[in-house]
Enzyme design. Structure first.
Site, PDB file in Angstrom:
ATOM      1  N   SER A   1       0.843  -1.207   0.000  1.00  0.00           N
ATOM      2  CA  SER A   1       0.000   0.000   0.000  1.00  0.00           C
ATOM      3  C   SER A   1       0.873   1.250   0.000  1.00  0.00           C
ATOM      4  CB  SER A   1      -0.935   0.016   1.214  1.00  0.00           C
ATOM      5  OG  SER A   1      -1.692  -1.162   1.260  1.00  0.00           O
TER       6      SER A   1
ATOM      7  N   GLU B   1      -4.471  -2.186   1.461  1.00  0.00           N
ATOM      8  CA  GLU B   1      -4.386  -3.380   2.315  1.00  0.00           C
ATOM      9  C   GLU B   1      -5.112  -3.195   3.640  1.00  0.00           C
ATOM     10  OE1 GLU B   1      -0.346  -5.522   2.115  1.00  0.00           O
ATOM     11  OE2 GLU B   1       0.034  -3.389   1.818  1.00  0.00           O
TER      12      GLU B   1
END
Lengths: 278, 159, 773
Positions: free
Chosen positions: C523, C730
């Site tokens: 991420s 995420e």
């Protein structure tokens, strides 16, 4: 996928002679099982006989004495049929519960039965309807009660060179019925347990899938329920008898114990629906 | 082994010597370079290979090339043949109804038939209608919104 | 700051290519002289390779080459060099690649594979990580002590432990003595698989001059280049890795997987592109899977609701190779307090070799697994001391100024705001009626946090080239794997240069032509590649202003970019177009200076330092933390055990919403993926064998499983991120599964210690409790 010769017979006679000439041929109808098996090398047919265009296998006929579903009729043709969906909603529910819309546009009722999977979704309503399988083979036509048709997992009474031409049942076979399917996911899943419960006058017809080597009628339960009022106790007792009648296995989808409990629960609940809705 | 088949592909008559042991999906991708339909599982479970055959949505991984003779097939490429996007395609872009894009062509083809048969589907009908097309990215919400928006657009066009 | 393009729902720049089916993914590429690859795989979880007979396969017409592992014995790996692309000497999982065949068609390659005979000697297998840690367990990697490893990981040679992460803060023993209540619970989270709809695929082609080109559906072209360069001793300037499009990754296409099988085949067959496409069955068994986790969490709490100590033991079932998985054990270790400020923390997080499929990065990187336990434990504790699930999170949840498990003081933490929004929207304390008498209704919440789990040096770069007509090309190697990074990067460049996004074309994923990016994982792309893009655009902007100063006679400080022009702020009639400066500034006499404007941007997160090796303590071990809360409203059918998720409320602190529509899509997708793990996803393993390697028996959610979803964000800026943004793709997958477990408890009073919470498992529990009969 291995090579094969492709035939598209126009008559049943032509189809049967092709079968006789090519012992390692495979019949192609909807193809939703056969093509997967060929891809995985589980079946390596030398010849493919595509029967889905044979005129005799087409169409759904709703007559006063008989409903006839042709051998090449797909799941979606069944539940999209205005009269069938009105008269036999439980059969349509079962057809609609098979695979995805894409699968149902190809997969046929006949194929679902001929495959003789223990969890064939359309088998249970048809067992309750006391449907008859119509076949055509080297020795002409035969009519086999569906109740006798399934022999074992993926084994039926169909002879090697026989073709299923259709499935029939009486329009008034049942007054009412309920189809229930339990699966892990809401849509596009195989049955963990499936069942149809129907009533005709004071008689009940009950069929289950995924609880034995073949889809089957629970005759003991039917006998117990005959002419009984469906009180809470009667329903519970019927569920208990059902539990003792079936012989599910454990697999990746569910354990034997869970299936046994579900047999009892969904039967009890389906009977409650029948009782409530008269 | 090859066999001559005649069929209609994205509106055009085609005469083709098809290798028989080939699925429709593989034929489209290999022989016609129509790579919009994707193989996600090869077993009719994911819907990424969905095309329209004779007006209904099918998994092209579960159709044999040989079966095509005399039939009509539309692929995702067939929706924008005139260089103009189909309202469904526009809606998928506008509603961000796609992420990685791998399920998108199949999803749009399923939606195309869904709207043809049911021009104003409810949310539940859309959910049921596209349940044979797996998407791992979007969570489906924006796909459903895109189909609703395209339905409105088709409706407006027809009025 | 008011923005023109950032923060707006700019349409996806890759949208039209994707809806028309014209985008070419790797499997869509067709090249002349192509060879196709098939793999002979191990039928045993653990076995010595005694002999390999290739004779029959070699004789098959159309077979071009066959290779085995003994030809390429140099080990590689991202953090721990423990793997070969083809098995060397022995196999360590069922499905491990043993022989690779290249042939002129896929069918011939597969046929050849079936003709290869491999003789094995079966060895005792490790099929449970907890058992595998015990002394005397069969060793999956007896030579672990000789493997090269990054210095922040701690393998234990002579055991199956590939990494033992330790965190020691305060004194947990004393705190447990003092605590009013101590609870200890065990949780098990099985392996799952990412199931991107596109299976793994790669093509490699070598030339006689030694160069090699690779087209791969991969998240990280530069990581693949690094691995290939290292493992096959090819200089980096001779390796070109391209990733033209990726049909979903979720971590499974991070690092390097099947590319390494193709490189030697390509080298031995120059001029021929060599292709390998995984089947769905391969995907389930032979690509990465999410590691299994056995977690034991012990927590001490005071009657006032203050949690004073937590002790965790995480045992990760890392599978046969842990080159990537060691970092999951580490990431979970330093995040093991959860998003709570707890004074005393003791954690042992072990990554353990087993003879299971290879564990690797999966969206959430350990957080989804770990929080399933942590967040249920929070609710169990709340009940112990008689406070609500919301209240215990209010008391202990991170706030600005709070201290993490590693001793880091956090400056920004929007957890409390997220908590209040979700609690309010879910009406968490309000009981609602179920839809039928045999159903039970319940609500649950869970928090979550995650940091980008990456090396301190994970860097990004970007280049912007201005064109003569005032349009621009942006080059990055951040991969759009569906998350929308192409659009976000374009928005950032458009914002800084004040030109509309449709005037910017983004190019990605080509190690010869687009600049360095560590990996598209963690991420970190909006944050890190976004910041590099911002810097590149600023660099171009500064060059434009430098030239415009001369052209306009206005001091640079007083110039701004607006709609394709450099404009004097206080004299807007004075302006010059970007187009006219793109190739340099032309003077009145016809001469010119500067030349084309090319903006360069680079970024490496500032001041991230290694934690202490013994205690795990560190004051700035990660770039940032992302916090969020999700709530679930559901029903349980007491007749079948089936759960229906009715509603999910989500709120995350993302720093800055860069594109509301794309961000919502990220979170909606994450929620559904999380619910899949909660309710039915499990890679069923028996004696090392995957029992359900297909979509027939490994079910992921369909549209019919979708609940109502409400998505909220709060924006406490991350000062090092572009426009204040931090990662969320995420983290958004983390809380929904434990929130589901907590809601099931609320509905039924039963605690589910294992995922997935299938109808069968719930029914069994209901039956034991006497709710169902």
């Amino acid at each position: 996928m291995e090579n094969f010769v492709y035939y598209k017979p126009q008559t049943l006679k032509e189809c049967v002679s092709l079968l006789e000439e090519h012992p390692d041929a495979a019949l192609l109808n909807g193809g939703t099982d056969l093509i997967i098996q060929m891809r995985e090398g589980l079946r390596i047919p030398t010849d493919i006989i595509d029967i889905k265009n044979i005129p005799d296998l087409q169409g759904i006929k709703v007559g006063p004495d008989e409903i006839f579903i042709g051998g090449a009729v797909t799941m979606s043709q069944v539940y999209d049929h205005p009269e069938l969906s009105k008269l036999f909603p439980y059969l349509c529910d079962a057809a609609r519960s098979v695979g995805s819309i894409q699968i149902r546009n190809r997969a046929t009722i006949a194929g679902n039965l001929v495959n003789a999977s223990p969890l064939a979704d359309t088998a249970t309503p048809l067992l309750c309807l006391e449907a008859v399988i119509h076949t055509y083979g080297p020795n002409g036509t035969r009519e086999i009660p569906l109740n006798e048709f399934f022999v074992f997992v993926r084994k039926t009474l169909l002879e090697p060179n026989e073709v299923v031409t259709g499935i029939s049942f009486k329009p008034d076979a049942l007054d009412k019925a309920v189809f229930t399917k339990l699966s892990r996911r809401n849509e596009v899943d195989l049955s963990t347990v499936c069942c149809s419960v129907g009533r005709k006058g004071g008689e009940y017809r009950i069929a289950f899938g995924s609880v034995a080597p073949t889809p089957l009628r629970l005759l003991d339960v039917e006998a117990y329920l005959k002419d009984k009022e469906l009180t809470d106790d009667v329903r519970r007792e019927a569920a208990e008898i059902a539990r003792g009648t079936v012989s599910p296995i454990s697999d990746v989808r569910a354990s034997k114990e869970y299936r046994l409990d579900m047999v009892a629960n969904i039967l009890e609940d389906a009977l409650a629906i029948l009782q409530k809705e008269g | 082994m090859k066999q001559l088949i005649n069929f209609k592909l994205n509106g055009e008559e085609v005469e083709h010597y098809a290798p028989l042991n080939r699925t429709l999906l593989k034929m489209l991708r290999e022989d016609f370079d129509l790579t919009g339909a994707k193989e996600g599982c090869g077993a009719g479970e994911c819907g990424a290979c969905t095309v329209i055959m004779d007006g209904v949505a099918v998994n092209s991984c579960l159709v044999l090339a040989a079966e095509l003779d005399g039939r009509e097939v539309t692929t995702i490429e067939g929706l924008s043949m005139d260089g103009k996007l189909d309202p469904l395609q526009v809606a998928f872009v506008n509603e961000a109804a796609l992420q990685c894009g791998y399920c998108t062509p199949g999803m749009i083809m399923t939606a195309k038939v869904l709207l043809k048969n049911n021009p104003q589907p409810s949310e539940d009908e859309i959910k049921e209608g596209i349940s044979g097309n797996l998407c791992r990215c979007t969570g489906y919400k924006k796909i459903i919104e895109a189909i609703q928006s395209a339905a409105d657009k088709y409706q407006a066009e027809n009025e | 700051m008011s923005t023109e393009f950032v923060g707006k729902s700019v349409k996806r720049v890759d949208g039209v290519k994707k809806v028309t089916g014209s985008l070419k993914y790797v499997d869509d590429l067709k090249m002349s002289k192509m060879y196709y690859t098939a793999i002979k795989r191990s039928p045993y979880p653990h076995a010595k390779i005694l002999s390999i007979n290739l004779e029959k396969a070699k004789e098959l017409k159309g077979v071009k080459d066959i290779i085995t592992g003994d030809l390429f014995t140099k080990r590689g790996g991202l953090y721990l060099q423990d793997k070969n692309f083809l098995a060397v000497g022995k196999v360590r999982y069922r499905g491990e690649a043993v022989v690779a065949v290249a042939a002129i068609t896929e069918e011939i390659a597969h046929k050849a594979v079936s003709l290869i005979e491999v003789e094995y000697e079966e060895m005792p297998a490790v099929t449970n990580a907890v058992e595998g840690m015990k002394p005397g367990a069969p060793l999956v990697h007896p030579d672990l002590g000789e493997y090269k490893v990054a210095p922040v990981f701690f393998p234990v040679p002579g055991t199956n432990i590939s990494n033992h992460y330790r965190l020691r803060k305060g004194n947990v023993d004393e705190a447990f003595e003092k605590a009013d209540h101590v609870v200890e619970n065990k949780f098990y989270i099985p392996h799952i698989q990412h199931t991107p709809i596109e299976n793994h695929v790669a093509i490699a082609q070598a030339e006689i001059d030694g160069t090699i080109q690779i087209w791969a559906s991969c998240q990280s072209p530069f990581a693949v280049r690094q691995a290939i360069s290292h493992d096959f001793d090819i200089p980096m300037n001779k390796v070109r890795v391209m990733s033209p499009a990726v049909g979903g990754g979720f971590g499974s296409k991070g690092g390097t997987t099947l590319e390494g099988i193709l490189v030697p085949l390509a080298q031995r067959n120059p001029g021929h592109p060599i292709k390998l496409t995984y089947s769905r069955e391969d995907e389930f068994q032979n690509a990465y899977v999410r590691q299994g986790l056995h977690a034991t969490i012990k927590t001490g709490i005071m009657n006032d609701g203050n949690i004073i100590a937590v002790q965790n033991e995480f045992i990760w079932d890392g599978g046969a190779y842990n080159e990537y998985g060691v970092n999951i054990a580490k990431a979970a270790g330093y995040a093991s307090s959860g998003p709570y400020d707890i004074e005393n923390v003791w954690t042992d997080s072990y990554c353990v070799y087993t003879n299971h499929p290879v564990g690797g990065p999966y969206r959430g990187f350990g957080m989804g697994e770990m929080h399933f336990g942590i967040e249920q434990n929070m609710d169990i504790l709340a009940e112990k001391v008689g406070i609500s699930p919301v209240e215990i999170r209010r008391i202990n949840g991170m706030r600005p100024g709070g201290v993490t498990g590693t001793g880091e003081v956090v400056e920004v933490a929007g957890l409390q705001e997220c908590l209040e929004i979700v609690a309010e929207r879910l009406k968490v304390e309000e009981k609602e009626a179920p839809s039928a008498p045999h159903k039970l209704r319940g609500k649950g919440i869970a928090s979550g946090w995650k940091a980008p789990s990456m090396p301190n040096t994970a860097a990004s770069s970007a280049i912007i080239k201005l064109n003569e007509d005032g349009t621009a090309h942006l080059m990055v190697s951040a991969q759009d794997i569906g998350q929308g990074s192409d659009t976000i990067m374009t928005q950032i460049a458009a914002e800084v240069l004040s030109i509309s996004p449709d005037k910017i074309t983004i190019r990605t994923g080509d190690t010869d032509h687009t600049p360095y990016e560590w990996q598209t994982v963690a991420s970190r792309i909006t944050y890190s590649a976004g910041r590099a893009t911002y810097e590149a655009a600023m660099d171009a902007k500064n060059q434009l202003i430098e030239l415009a100063q001369i052209k306009l006679g206005v001091y640079g400080r007083d110039l701004e970019l607006k709609d394709g022009f450099i404009v004097a702020k206080y004299h807007p009639e004075k302006r010059v177009s970007i187009a006219s400066l793109a190739i340099g500034l032309v003077f009145d006499d016809g001469s010119a200076v500067h030349g084309p404007i090319i903006g360069r941007g680079a970024f490496i997160p500032p001041n991230i330092r290694d934690a202490d090796k013994e205690t795990g303590l560190g004051d700035h071990p990660v770039a940032f933390w992302t916090y969020g809360v999700q709530g679930v409203d559901l029903e349980v059918d007491t007749r079948t055990g089936k759960v229906d998720i009715l509603r999910v409320i989500s709120c995350f602190d993302v720093g800055k919403v860069m594109n509301p529509q794309l961000l919502e899509g990220q979170v909606e997708g994450a929620i559904m993926q999380s619910l899949g793990t909660a309710l039915f996803e499990e890679l069923m393993l028996k004696d090392g064998k995957v029992l359900n390697p297909s979509f027939v028996d490994y079910k992921i959610p369909t549209s019919e499983d979708m609940p109502e979803m409400e998505i909220y964000f709060v924006e406490n800026p991350e000062e090092t991120g572009p426009f204040g943004a931090r990662g969320v793709a995420e983290p958004a997958m983390v809380p929904a599964a434990p929130a589901t477990a907590n809601a099931i408890f609320d509905a039924t009073g039963i605690r589910m210690y294992t995922m997935p919470m299938t109808a069968e498992r719930i029914y069994e529990a209901l039956k034991q409790k006497g709710v169902s009969k």
